[in-house]
Design a protein around this motif. Structure first.
Motif, PDB file in Angstrom:
ATOM      1  N   LYS A 488      60.362   2.357  79.828  1.00 35.07           N
ATOM      2  CA  LYS A 488      61.473   3.158  80.343  1.00 35.07           C
ATOM      3  C   LYS A 488      62.816   2.589  79.880  1.00 35.07           C
ATOM      4  O   LYS A 488      63.750   3.339  79.569  1.00 35.07           O
ATOM      5  N   GLN A 491      63.241   3.525  76.314  1.00 36.57           N
ATOM      6  CA  GLN A 491      63.516   4.969  76.261  1.00 36.57           C
ATOM      7  C   GLN A 491      64.980   5.261  76.639  1.00 36.57           C
ATOM      8  O   GLN A 491      65.658   6.078  76.005  1.00 36.57           O
ATOM      9  N   SER A 495      67.828   6.755  74.148  1.00 32.55           N
ATOM     10  CA  SER A 495      68.520   8.008  74.483  1.00 32.55           C
ATOM     11  C   SER A 495      70.041   7.805  74.466  1.00 32.55           C
ATOM     12  O   SER A 495      70.814   8.734  74.243  1.00 32.55           O
TER      13      SER A 495
END
Length: 498
Positions: A488, A491, A495
């Motif tokens: 996470k 990620q 992003s």
């Protein structure tokens, strides 16, 4: 040439370091395998309010002297003599000195400090001056025929392939003069411990610690004094629990590899700083003692032009890496879990110092403080931080020896084994051609937990296995959780770049 037992028959032997791990096995071996030996004089210091004789009597009531039904009259042959090998006159009284001079004919010098982190001056006293003082005593012994100095194969760490000989050391002209220099700077900088450590580190180069450095100097002392005395040097490698005798797997401490493997098996040690693809040089303690007794006999029976050296080690007869050893130990710890363990044994090793430092902080330091905090909250004595600090120090000290493949030639020992009669080859086994290394690691595992940990028998494993399985499930869940958090985080970071 008469055999080993005939040689030691009725002889009086002087032993230093007799209360240590190898010293105990040596004395037990003499009592059981050479029953006609004369008197065994053991130099001992008073300790914890006990006289030397009381220390010896207490020692003889415990392992390994309880394994093989030693006749009571054999124990009467062991005489404790109060002495301190680190001081010039050994603190011997006149009566004991005269007894040694008139009765002894074989001396076995096992006394030494094996601490890697000992201050240099203290290591000099224990490992260099100790030998020098003993050899000076040997000059007074009327019928001396053999003197065995116990060294280590790791005393010449800068030699790629170590032969069975004493190596010169460019940094040292005279070991005794070096002791004087060390004493001088130790006194001069005694109030500045940091500076003193830096000076010592630069002084002992290329050695990684004061132990190997001082053992190297001791060999030079033995070689030089060997011109006038019948000295022979025994060099065992990493000494581990017994292979056969006094009983399979016996050991009285968790020093070195056994401590590391035990800590890993208990889940205390989660990450190891080492190159586990190197080949350690291991030797069971009973094999090392057999070799020592054999070369003591040989030194008296054979003439040598210079001080002889015998490398008592495995040589190239079998190969096993630290990785294979640790994996076998881990499998055993899972199959036969300890009664008291911290976590599921699933650690790993890295040769990256920075990765080890980071992982050690998360896997060792943080859990240790957390567990100790909980113990304090429940009015229990904290212990884990202290254990982790000691493990960390131990790892730092032994890491050097896992990053290099040491090669020690041991042809002399292998040839010596063949010189013995078939009967004495059985009694004083030195050849490791028949070793089953898997079987030996298993013996070490069970021996260390039975004899060193005492309360870790394997009679009732059901409860331990249930708890271990619960720890395994929790361990998997935590790993999945951290992988998820890491995923996470990556990620989120990716992003942010879009």
């Amino acid at each position: 040439m008469s055999g080993i037992r005939d040689f030691y028959k009725n002889r009086s032997i002087l032993i230093t370091g007799g209360t240590g791990f190898m010293g105990k096995v040596l004395i037990e071996k003499i009592l059981t395998s050479i029953p006609d030996v004369g008197t065994i004089f053991v130099l001992v210091r008073p300790k914890k309010g006990l006289s030397p004789q009381e220390r010896i009597e207490a020692m003889l009531k415990k392992e390994p002297f309880t394994f093989n039904d030693i006749a009571p009259n054999q124990f009467k042959k062991i005489i404790a003599i109060e002495a301190d090998t680190s001081v010039e006159n050994l603190r011997l009284n006149n009566t004991d000195r005269e007894t040694i001079k008139n009765q002894v004919s074989v001396v076995m010098h096992f006394a030494a400090s094996i601490r890697f982190d000992l201050p240099l001056l203290e290591a000099m006293k224990q490992n260099v001056l100790s030998l020098f003082n003993i050899l000076n005593l040997c000059k007074e012994i009327k019928n001396i025929v053999s003197i065995i100095h116990l060294s280590t194969t790791f005393c010449n760490i800068d030699v790629e392939c170590m032969e069975e000989k004493v190596y010169d050391f460019d940094n040292v002209d005279s070991p005794l003069e070096t002791v004087k220099i060390v004493k001088m700077f130790s006194e001069k900088f005694k109030n500045d411990e940091v500076l003193l450590k830096k000076i010592e580190k630069s002084f002992i180069k290329p050695h990684p610690n004061t132990y190997t450095y001082t053992k190297r100097l001791a060999e030079i002392v033995a070689r030089d004094m060997g011109n006038d005395l019948p000295i022979i040097i025994a060099r065992p490698s990493i000494v581990l629990p017994s292979y056969k005798l006094p009983t399979p797997g016996w050991v009285d401490n968790l020093n070195g590899p056994m401590g590391i493997l035990t800590a890993a098996g208990k889940g205390v040690l989660r990450v190891l700083y080492a190159n586990v693809d190197t080949y350690p040089q291991l030797i069971p303690v009973d094999v090392a003692i057999n070799g020592t007794l054999a070369i003591g006999w040989l030194r008296a029976k054979q003439k040598f032009e210079e001080t002889p050296v015998y490398n008592i080690t495995q040589g190239d007869l079998y190969k096993i890496t630290w990785r294979e050893i640790s994996e076998k130990a881990r499998v055993l710890a899972i199959k036969y879990p300890y009664k008291r363990f911290l976590w599921y044994p699933s650690g790993f090793a890295t040769s990256s110092f920075w990765l080890y430092t980071i992982l050690s902080f998360f896997l060792h330091t943080i859990p240790a403080y957390f567990v100790d905090f909980l113990l304090v909250m429940f009015f229990q004595k904290p212990f884990l931080v202290n254990i982790q600090q000691r493990l960390s120090l131990g790892m730092d000290l032994i890491a050097y020896f896992t990053f290099k493949n040491f090669k020690f030639l041991n042809e002399k020992v292998q040839k010596l084994h063949l010189v013995l009669s078939e009967e004495e080859q059985d009694i004083f086994y030195m050849s490791n051609k028949e070793y089953n290394i898997d079987e030996y690691i298993t013996k070490c595992f069970f021996g260390s937990r039975k004899y060193s940990l005492k309360n870790e028998d394997t009679n009732d494993l059901l409860k331990s296995r249930i708890i271990l399985n619960i720890c395994y499930i929790i361990d998997i869940c935590i790993k999945i959780f951290f992988v998820y958090i890491g995923f996470k985080l990556i990620q989120t970071l990716l992003s942010g770049y879009k």
